[in-house]
Design a protein around this motif. Structure first.
Motif, short mmCIF file in Angstrom:
data_model
loop_
_atom_site.label_atom_id
_atom_site.label_comp_id
_atom_site.label_asym_id
_atom_site.label_seq_id
_atom_site.Cartn_x
_atom_site.Cartn_y
_atom_site.Cartn_z
N SER A 25 0.83 -1.21 0.00
CA SER A 25 0.00 0.00 0.00
C SER A 25 0.86 1.25 0.00
CB SER A 25 -0.95 -0.02 1.20
OG SER A 25 -0.23 -0.03 2.41
N LEU A 26 2.08 1.18 0.60
CA LEU A 26 3.00 2.31 0.55
C LEU A 26 3.42 2.59 -0.89
CD1 LEU A 26 5.38 1.62 3.59
CD2 LEU A 26 3.67 3.42 3.41
N PHE A 27 3.77 1.54 -1.61
CA PHE A 27 4.19 1.69 -3.00
C PHE A 27 3.04 2.24 -3.86
CE2 PHE A 27 7.41 -1.30 -1.59
CZ PHE A 27 8.54 -0.88 -2.26
N LEU A 28 1.85 1.73 -3.58
CA LEU A 28 0.71 2.11 -4.42
C LEU A 28 0.30 3.56 -4.22
CD1 LEU A 28 -0.53 0.23 -6.47
CD2 LEU A 28 -2.50 -0.06 -4.98
N SER B 68 10.55 8.45 -2.27
CA SER B 68 10.36 7.00 -2.36
C SER B 68 11.27 6.25 -1.39
CB SER B 68 10.62 6.51 -3.79
OG SER B 68 9.72 7.08 -4.68
N MET B 69 12.50 6.72 -1.28
CA MET B 69 13.48 6.04 -0.44
C MET B 69 13.06 6.02 1.03
SD MET B 69 17.53 6.90 0.15
CE MET B 69 17.75 7.24 -1.58
N PHE B 70 12.66 7.21 1.56
CA PHE B 70 12.45 7.32 3.00
C PHE B 70 11.00 7.14 3.46
CE2 PHE B 70 16.53 9.59 2.49
CZ PHE B 70 17.29 8.82 3.38
N THR B 71 10.04 7.24 2.56
CA THR B 71 8.65 7.02 2.98
C THR B 71 8.07 5.72 2.43
OG1 THR B 71 7.69 8.22 1.10
CG2 THR B 71 8.24 9.50 3.07
N ILE B 72 8.84 5.06 1.53
CA ILE B 72 8.34 3.81 0.93
C ILE B 72 9.37 2.69 1.01
CG2 ILE B 72 7.45 2.73 -1.18
CD1 ILE B 72 6.48 5.52 -2.04
#
Length: 830
Positions: free
Chosen positions: A629-632, A663-667
């Motif tokens: 769900s993070l990626f999406l 993307s690196m730090f929140t996903i």
């Protein structure tokens, strides 16, 4: 030993690998010599599989490097290099690291599983140089003399040289009938021995036989058999892959031709949009998490023939178990032998006439046991208990068959049978039913020993049987059986006990093992139609007198009613049902055929480890679902923002380096750690639906916040560089809000992940701001940023609330499956 004059044909596909070799026809007691074995081996006539059961290291590297999205990333990288935007290549190290992690983890998992497979590979008993050897089936060579007994899978096409066996060729023909094979008959690889023992000469090995393809089919997942999670990810990746190219073309054309941006700016904006839409780490994360789970289970002595079973086990709601080997120990002991009235009358006649036609019952059973081979645990128990015998020589024997449920020994003075009371006594069964049920209710397995007044032909008995005695046997219940079944009851997993034994006996054993509703049993021989089977599967818990084909029927009936079915077994008679179940589990101490047909093999044959296997499945699926769900969120945001940019004729406001930073730090980093955490929650709903609904509020919040920021920024004359920096920080704030919500309930590890990622983001934004295209913001931009950053929390909260309400409404519309009820049964059906 005699040499055959003909030479073995050289198959076209083996050109360069095999060379013509001399054929031998050795005596079955002597086998090939070491020199002859070496000759066949050097000439390439070993029993090797047609194709390896797993990918090679080279294939793993190739499949991880040469992917569609890696190609897209490479093209994007080249475009950025052409326009000199080198700082925006920050996504490439992430792609390379992801690819390397995938390769390393997959190779590690491959090595662990190959070692496990090597230690637990199918073995065969072979005669060489007049001695008996145990070797792996792949080291057998053409013309080897192999000893096959009950439970063995025929590892290569062979011709019976001595002895007699009953084989099941259902995996080849689809017919479940057992076929008797005698000297000169052909044994087909892929079939398995049901009873008896024989010596056979291998006539076709390796790719010349059926076994390689059958083994690969039994172990590997075919097309369309992927788990729901992998299937959902495949679908997501497919649609994203189709969408990125036209969207990229539209964004570049609009920016360059309509907004009159420079070629460099247009390329940079287009690359940022596409990178945001590609779930580059999601598929990798799922593969790595499944591979790590396989390795974890391997350390618990659980061997997976495919990784699909991890997810399937976690979704199982009906577990079918056999009594012997699952509820009870895989061993049996004789309690005692009880003479019948007929036997006592016969003994009295003997005494009156002075004859000795009927010796003691234990001696008669001793003669019977001595004549039989110990090809099942029942016969082993009989041989152990009835050691004394008269030395009476048999004329012929029939090994036990799960179809007719008896074994027999024929002497010159008549034939004797031992088997299931209903099958042996038939119309006379009601005379003995009361006494048999008394013993069965105490948990004993009851066999009838009697004299048969007819000719044994291996088929169902038709003539009269004079019952001489009842043999009482029992299996000790496994130590942790109650604890294991209590766990499954708590998890809402229904247990179905499926056994070939007397239903009352099985019911009592199941009750003592703590299985809920164990008192609800039925004799499967009374279930004649598909409708009766379907109705019984919902009504009863214990099924006795089940035939091998019925086990398969039961699994199919459960699947047809929407259940996810796991089947456990360790015997030859379980193979058909194991192959049809959603997830199949075999005990390593059971038959080789069952272990090869199953997806999961418990190497220590300890069913009590099943809860930990299920928990591992839940951990990996729930964690991947959460991380997905993070990626999406990023994918939904990038897709909708791209449409927003195209509709309102604006240039995509972010740069690739900024997307990579968020993307690196929140996903990426938190998703990786969260995917490896413990997680015991039950899996509910469909994977893609769950992931999409969790990601939707965050994605919409991002689009609304950044879209509004861009519009207001353009209205108040804020520069594009300022807007880009503000949008990046705004996305970071929303990203951490989403990460916090997904991480609830918080624990020490999740706090460390959250705080660590926040510190990492602040550090990169402060000290590496030039790398990630971050600049100082103007006063106007800061004011807009503050307003929209404050607004993100209530927007995210209300969107989450709305989506949850929609989800609840959807659930109500679909309707929930009714809970399984157990209506009170009349006494005659219990």
């Amino acid at each position: 030993m005699r040499k055959k004059k003909q030479r073995a044909a050289r198959p076209q596909e083996e050109a360069g690998k095999r060379i013509p070799t001399t054929r031998y026809n050795p005596d079955y007691r002597e086998g090939l010599t070491a020199q002859q074995v070496q000759e066949h081996r050097l000439h390439g006539w070993e029993n090797l599989s047609v194709e390896p059961p797993s990918k090679t290291a080279g294939e793993i590297i190739h499949s991880n490097v040469f992917t569609y999205f890696n190609l897209v990333f490479a093209v994007l990288g080249v475009l950025l290099c052409l326009v000199g935007s080198f700082r925006n290549l920050t996504f490439l190290p992430v792609v390379i690291i992801n690819t390397l992690i995938g390769i390393i983890q997959e190779i590690r998992a491959k090595n662990v599983l190959e070692k496990m497979n090597m230690l637990n590979a199918p073995h065969a008993k072979v005669i060489r140089d007049k001695r008996e050897w145990i070797v792996t089936s792949e080291t057998l060579v053409l013309d080897d003399i192999v000893v096959f007994s009950a439970g063995n899978q025929i590892c290569a096409d062979a011709i019976v040289a001595a002895g007699e066996v009953q084989v099941n060729e259902s995996l080849l023909t689809g017919e479940a009938d057992e076929i008797t094979k005698r000297k000169g008959d052909k044994l087909m690889s892929g079939s398995f021995v049901v009873s008896g023992q024989c010596h056979a000469r291998l006539d076709a090995v390796g790719e010349d036989s059926y076994i390689s393809r059958l083994t690969v089919e039994a172990k590997a997942m075919g097309e369309g058999e992927q788990s729901e999670m992998i299937r959902s990810l495949d679908k997501l990746v497919k649609w994203v892959g189709i969408a990125v190219i036209p969207i990229g073309v539209i964004l570049f054309s609009q920016s360059y031709f309509y907004n009159n941006e420079t070629f460099r700016s247009s390329i940079t904006a287009m690359v940022a949009a596409i990178i945001g839409m590609i779930p580059e780490g999601l598929y990798l994360l799922a593969s790595v998490a499944l591979a790590v789970s396989s390795m974890r289970l391997a350390k618990q002595n659980v061997l997976l023939h495919d990784m699909k079973s991890i997810e399937t086990l976690a979704r199982v709601n009906v577990l079918c178990v056999d009594k012997t080997g699952t509820i009870t120990e895989n061993k049996m002991s004789v309690h005692k032998a009880v003479p019948t009235k007929e036997y006592r009358k016969a003994r009295e006649k003997d005494e009156e006439s002075g004859e000795a036609k009927y010796p003691s019952l234990s001696l008669m059973l001793g003669d019977f046991a001595a004549a039989m081979s110990a090809d099942n645990i029942t016969m082993e128990a009989l041989k152990e208990y009835f050691k004394e015998n008269t030395g009476k020589k048999p004329v012929s024997i029939t090994s036990f068959s799960s179809t007719v449920k008896y074994s027999s020994v024929t002497y010159e003075d008549g034939a004797y049978v031992l088997g299931a009371p209903e099958m042996v006594l038939r119309e006379d069964y009601p005379r003995y039913q009361g006494k048999i049920q008394q013993y069965a209710q105490k948990g004993y397995r009851v066999l009838v020993f009697g004299q048969y007044h007819g000719v044994i032909d291996g088929k169902a008995l038709t003539d009269k049987v004079t019952a001489l005695g009842l043999v009482l046997l029992s299996n000790p219940i496994r130590d942790k059986a109650k604890e294991t079944f209590r766990y499954f009851a708590e998890q809402g997993v229904a247990i179905k006990v499926i056994s070939g034994d007397n239903p009352e006996t099985v019911s009592e054993v199941a009750r003592r093992a703590g299985i809920e509703h164990a008192e609800r049993f039925v004799d499967a021989s009374t279930l004649k139609t598909e409708e009766q089977v379907a109705e019984a599967m919902e009504k009863y818990t214990v099924f006795g007198r089940v035939t091998p084909n019925q086990k398969r029927q039961f699994v199919q009936a459960l699947k047809e009613t929407g259940h996810t079915v796991a089947m456990t077994g360790d015997g030859v008679n379980d193979v058909l049902a194991l192959k049809d179940a959603d997830c199949s589990i075999a005990m390593a101490s059971g038959s080789e055929a069952a272990a090869q047909a199953a997806q999961v093999v418990l190497l220590e044959s300890d069913f009590s480890c099943m809860p930990s296997v299920v928990l591992e499945g839940r951990r990996v699926v729930n964690n991947i679902q959460r991380s997905a769900s993070l990626f999406l969120v990023k994918n939904i945001f990038s897709f909708l923002l791209s449409i927003f940019a195209a509709v309102f004729m604006i240039t995509y406001p972010l740069e690739p380096a900024q997307v990579s930073l968020i993307s690196m730090f929140t996903i990426g980093v938190p998703a990786f750690f969260l995917a490896l955490e413990p997680n015991k929650s039950r899996i509910e709903g469909h994977f893609l639906t769950n992931v999409f609904l969790k990601a939707l509020p965050g994605g919409l919040t991002d689009v609304l916040a950044v879209g509004a920021l861009v519009i207001f920024g353009m209205t108040f004359g804020v520069g594009s560089t300022d807007i880009s920096t503000a949008a990046t920080i705004l996305l970071a704030i929303v990203g951490f809000m989403i990460l916090y919500k997904i991480s609830l309930p918080m624990n020490a590890l999740r706090r460390i992940i959250l705080i660590g990622c926040a510190i990492g983001l602040v550090f990169c934004g402060t000290f590496l701001n030039q790398w990630f295209a971050l600049s100082d913001m103007s006063t106007k931009c800061i004011m807009l940023f503050v307003v929209f950053s404050i607004a993100t929390e209530p927007v995210f909260r209300y969107l989450s609330f709305t989506v949850e309400k929609i989800r609840e409404w959807y659930r109500k519309m679909r309707g929930r499956e009714p809970e399984q009820t157990y209506p009170e049964l009349p006494d005659n059906e219990r």
